[in-house]
Every structure is written in structure tokens, then in C-alpha cells.
Design a protein around this motif. Sequence first.
Motif, PDB file in Angstrom:
ATOM      1  N   ARG A 105      -2.256   7.241  -8.178  1.00 36.38           N
ATOM      2  CA  ARG A 105      -3.038   6.003  -8.114  1.00 36.38           C
ATOM      3  C   ARG A 105      -3.643   5.626  -9.461  1.00 36.38           C
TER       4      ARG A 105
ATOM      5  N   VAL B 133      -3.493  11.300  -5.857  1.00 35.43           N
ATOM      6  CA  VAL B 133      -4.629  10.883  -6.673  1.00 35.43           C
ATOM      7  C   VAL B 133      -4.185  10.544  -8.096  1.00 35.43           C
TER       8      VAL B 133
ATOM      9  N   ARG C 239       0.809  -1.217   0.000  1.00 29.76           N
ATOM     10  CA  ARG C 239       0.000   0.000   0.000  1.00 29.76           C
ATOM     11  C   ARG C 239       0.845   1.270   0.000  1.00 29.76           C
TER      12      ARG C 239
ATOM     13  N   THR D  25      -4.537   7.378   3.407  1.00 32.87           N
ATOM     14  CA  THR D  25      -5.896   7.485   3.942  1.00 32.87           C
ATOM     15  C   THR D  25      -5.948   7.114   5.425  1.00 32.87           C
TER      16      THR D  25
ATOM     17  N   PHE E  27      -8.184  -5.359  -4.760  1.00 34.55           N
ATOM     18  CA  PHE E  27      -8.239  -5.654  -3.333  1.00 34.55           C
ATOM     19  C   PHE E  27      -8.558  -7.123  -3.069  1.00 34.55           C
TER      20      PHE E  27
ATOM     21  N   ASN F 199       1.314   2.815  -3.794  1.00 35.81           N
ATOM     22  CA  ASN F 199       0.429   3.792  -4.451  1.00 35.81           C
ATOM     23  C   ASN F 199      -0.146   4.779  -3.439  1.00 35.81           C
TER      24      ASN F 199
ATOM     25  N   MET G  87      -1.738   4.400  -0.755  1.00 28.85           N
ATOM     26  CA  MET G  87      -3.049   4.142  -0.144  1.00 28.85           C
ATOM     27  C   MET G  87      -2.966   4.347   1.364  1.00 28.85           C
TER      28      MET G  87
ATOM     29  N   MET H  80      -4.860  -0.638  -8.196  1.00 29.42           N
ATOM     30  CA  MET H  80      -4.882  -1.584  -7.086  1.00 29.42           C
ATOM     31  C   MET H  80      -6.117  -2.474  -7.170  1.00 29.42           C
TER      32      MET H  80
END
Lengths: 486, 265
Positions: free
Chosen positions: B97, B94, B61, B69, B104, B64, B66, B102
Motif C-alpha cells: 500500500r 502493508v 480496492r 480489511t 478516498f 492495493n 484494501m 489510495m
Amino acid sequence: MTVLLLLTILAVLAAAGYVLGRRRALAVAGGDPKQLHSLPGFYGWHTAILAFVPGFLVLLLWLVIQPLVIERGVAAHLPESVQADPAARQLALADVRRVASGLDVALSQGALTEGAIAALDASATDLRAKLGEVGVALGAAVSPEVLAAAKDYREATARAATLRAVVIIALALGGLAWALKRIAPDFWARNRVEKVVLWLLMLASLIAILTTIGIIWSMLSESINFFRQYPIGDFFFGLTWSPKFGGGSELGFIPLFWGTIYITVIALLVAVPLGLFAAIYLAEYASKRTRSWIKPMIEVIAGIPTVVYGLFALITVGPFLRDVFAQPFGLGSSGSSVMTAGVVIGILNIPFISSLSDDIINAVPQSLRDGSFGIGATRSETIRQVVLPAALPGIAGAILMGASRAIGETMIVVMGAGAAAKLSLNPFEAMTTMTVKIVGQLTGDTDFHSPETLVAFALGMTLFVITLCLNVLAVWIVRKYREQYE
Amino acid sequence: MNDMRTVERAVDNTEARITARDVQVWYGEAQAIRDVNIDIPDKAVTAFIGPSGCGKSTFLRTLNRMNDTIPICRVLGTIELEGENIYDKRVDPVQLRAKVGMVFQKPNPFPKSIYDNVAYGPRIHGLTRNRAELDEVVEQSLRKAALWNEVKDRLHAPGTGLSGGQQQRLCIARAVATSPEVLLMDEPCSALDPIATAQVEELIDELRSNFSVVIVTHSMQQAARVSQKTAFFHLGNLVEQGDTSQIFTNPKDPRTEAYITGRIG
């Protein structure tokens, strides 16, 4: 024996039943709870239930039936002419009850004795004055028939109370003994107790349903009465609302309907954007700390009584809107206006919409947001294109509930929009809604059976149908678009 | 270990797409990743393996951003995508990404139609000029995700109505639609049945002709089947990395050997 005392005895017997049942279960098992099918406490509960419930149910039934039986017996004392006319019979029986309870009061204060009451003669003593001395005011002098009936009523009530006490205590003791006798190691007490709990749960939901049916029934029967006296077409399509208590009223429903819809629309225009934006901020942007104090503060709005909002509308919002918008633009000079009531009801509705929407937005799974972020969407794109569409059915439901509340609001309308039924497009004009007129027509000083009063029930029924439709629509929307993200 | 076929596949391009240097990740006061240095090659599948809680998903993570967050998460060190540090202030996470897509663990299609799911990325990034181009991107993405033939007749049916394996391939199509350079997959098969898993693994193998793929997996068989490079994480450390065949047949570090033979994990 009074009802309260009887209930206390039942409760004591039930408590005793619990203790005895538990003890007997342990004794039967030889002190080893593992020999029993259920935990000892369940045997106790089973005994307590059998001691309490049958007596309690009979008591309830008795309380309903007893007055009917006694009044039928007592009515025989009344003159033939009174018995034949239902209204007069009701009035006379009310007199009888009043005199009887007056005699009870006089007895308890020592102004009269049991013997003196038995010897009372309506033509000889001025019973009205006598009862007036102990604080019981009667509307007219007591006639011999009423006095005789009242004496009879007292005796019958006393007899019934004794009989009631005997029957119910016997039932409770019988139930207790029977339950104790049934206790055995292979008796399934747990299952029986749970069955009783199930009945209790069912009863609770049944009572809620029956209440709704009762409300519909009472509204419907009075509405039918109204439509017998007033043409149904004139009510639903009449453009004028001017009740005259002397008769010859025009009871058109359209102006009230228009007022209701107009105010509701304005309220929603205020509440939906503010509530929804607040919910989005709280659910998606606010930090935990901010959220923990902003959310309760918004919810405080919901706790303020509507009459306080009414005051706010009357002394602050109304004059403000009049001075800043209505008068400069030549739209009227009334402090009460649709706008005032609409804006204030809208503010009242903000916490309902924001709170419900906040919960719904929070229920959207985090995995959807991650998916959107993972493609390179910003937070706002994610909210607009993923979170809100997923939450939409719930939000629509929240909005329709807000609409139902706005339609049913009364106090704010009275104080903010006035009570004049008008058909106008100008939002700065005073108008009124169906709920306000229901209060107005029912609290008047007129004959209850005149159309001017009964119209309240027709309005109530219509209102009920409108809000019911809105709620059904809300449920339908939620059902149809639900399970999108599952 | 006999069931672990390590397929020798030529890595066409050994050029690094992502280079990570001295990467540390902190959750508040707890350190989750310690000084990781790794090169992610282009046009190849790199597998991150290791026991639960070893930091392999956390490291994925970071690639990118992530982790941005999560408010308490801090990343130190440099991660370069094509020579540019992605943690530089001038880089918009943003935008990043869109280049590093990605997929999940659990399939998470949006509550929209299949078409709109795939068109989501191209639409928000303005990648197409008209409807015809968008249609083309959607079709190509679904073809790349080996889903086109199954859904071409019901593009406007909700994506949530597909089976689990189809949903996961839809999510892959959605990630592919923005033409990313790198595709990160966080245990993409852990919620799928064996048949769907086989389909997704086959797909991953095909994707490496276009993308650099990084996959986190709990299944060593899966790592052996789909990857060319493998990195073994343990307690926040990158213990060993190298060609998949070498890691599985001739691990250098005793911890790697212990994990692969099932003694830790």
C-alpha cells in the motif's frame, strides 16, 4: 380521606377525563376526526391533564403547609417555657404527634373509643401503660398539656383532611368541566398537550439541579458551623488526624487527603492501562463473536457490589500482597495497605474505563483508518498514530471519571486499607481516605454539634469540590480537543 | 453528448504498470467481480466507469489489497505490479500500500496538523533521515498536490480546518508523500463543489507525469476530461476497455453505448 385515596380519585377522574374529552371532541366534530385541529386523543389528554394536574399541585402544597399550620395552633397548649425554647418545642411537638398517633392506633384496635378519648384525663388514667398495651411505647408519662395538645392535634388533622378532600376533588371536577367546555374543532389541543410535556421535561431537569443545590447547601451550612468551632487553617494544613471525643482533637486534613490521592493514583495505574488495552483489543482487533462475549464479561465486574470487592481485598489481595511483597522486602506486616485498596479499586474501575473508551474508539470514523491503511500503515501504527489521538479527549474524560469514582470509594478502603490516618510513602502501610473518615465521624456516638462530628461535613464539602474540579477538568478537556475529526 | 470533450492526449508510455488476469472477487457466496482482465498503463490516467454496484470500486480496492480489511472478501486470479503477483504470500500488504497509494471518496485528513498529515507516510516508512529531508518531502508533496501556496504559512494548523477541496488535495499530498508508483482514487470529487472539482481534476492531469493514476468516477464528463484510458464495468463484468476517446465516441459494446448515452445506470 387519606392521601392515597385522594390520589386514586384524581387518577380515576383523569382517566374519565380522557374518555369524556375524546368522546366529546368526536361529537363536536360530528364523528369526523378530520374536522378537528388535533387527533381526538389529544382532546382526551388535555381534559385528563386539567383534571389531574391542578388538584395534584394543590395537594403537594397542602401536604407541606398543613403540618406547619396545625403545629402552630397546637403549640399554644404547651407551657410558656417550652414554647420559648426551639429545641424543647420540637421535642414536645414530637411527643404530641406520638401520643396522637398512639391514640389513633388504640382506636383502630378497639382499646379506646372516640368518646373515651374525649373523656381522657392525664392525671386520672395511666395513658403510657394503656398505649403500651396496644404496642405504642412512650418515653415518659403523658403530661396534661401534651394530652390536650394531642387531642387538639387529632381534631385539627381530621378537619384538615376533610377540607383537603373537598377542595381537591372540587378542583379536579372544575378542571374537568372547564376542559370539556373548551373543546371545539378549532381548539389546539395538540399544542397544549405538548406544552405540558415540555414543562414536565423541564421539571425533571430542574429537580436534578435543585437536588445538587440542596446537597451543597446542607454541606456548606454544616461546614460553616464546623469552621466556627475549629480553625480553618488547622483543618486544611494540619498534619495530624486524631479526633478525641473528649475534646482537644487534632483534625488535620492532610493525612486523609494524602491517603485519598495515593490510593487513587494506584487505582488509576492499575485501571488505565488494563482498561485502555482491553478497549483497544475489543474495538480494533476482536472479531464480532469474541467481542460479543468478552465485553459483557468485563462488564460483569461493574455489577459486583463494592462490599464484595472489599471482602476480596480483605481476605485475598491483602494477605497475598503482604506475604509476597511487603514481608520479604521488609516493608511492613500489615494486611491492610494502600496497595491492596488501590489494586482492588483499580480492578473495579477497569470496566468503566474500557467500556467508555471502547465506545469512544468505535466513534472514530472508519474513513480515518482507511486513510491510514491506504498509505501503508499497519493496524498498530494506525491505532497509535491516528485512532488514539483522535479518541484522546474522550479517553481523558473516561480516565477522570474513573478517578472521581476512585476518590469517592469507601467500602473497599475500609476493608482493604484500614482506618488509620497516616502520612507515609510506603504503599504497604495502612492508611485511610476522606470518605472512610466521613462515615467514621458521623456514625460515632457523640453530640452532633461537636467539631468531631461536624468535621465530616467539611470533609464532604472538600471531597465534593475535588470531584467537581475533576469533572469540570474532564468536560474542559473534551470541549477543547473535541471536533478534531468532524 | 456535446458537452463531453474528449481531449486527445498522447499517452507517452504504453507499458503496463499493473496487469490483472482472471480476477474474481467474492463476498461470501456472492460474486462481485467476474474474470476481469485489464492492463493499467504507466504515466496515464485510467478511469473506471459504470453504474452503481457494478464492482468498479471493489476492483479498485483489489489493486492495493484494501479488501483484506473485509473478513469475508476473497480475491482469485492474479494481479501483477511490475511482474510480481501482489496476492503472493510473500507480499506484505502493508508494504504494497505504500507503493499503491489510495485517495478516498470523502476527504479524510487525520486530526493532526497539515504538516503531520503529509509527513505521516514518510515517517512510518522511514523514508527520510532527518528533519530537513522530511521538510523537503512535505513541501514537494504539497507542491505536487497544488496546495503548497495555500498552506505554506500555516503548516501547523489542523488539516481538518481546510475547505473540502483543500482537504482532498491534502489527502492526495499525503498519498503522494510515500512516492507511490500507482495512485488509486475512489470517486475523489464526489464530495466536492464544482470549483474544487475542477482544481482536483487539473491536479490529476498533472499527477500523470509522475504516477500511474486509476480513478473511479460516476461522472462520465469527468472520465472524459481527465483520463486517457477508460474501462466500463457492468454487473461485475469488465464490458469494454480502451482509449477514452474511442469509448466515448465509438463504443463497441451496446451496453457501453447504452450507459454513455444515459439509457442504463
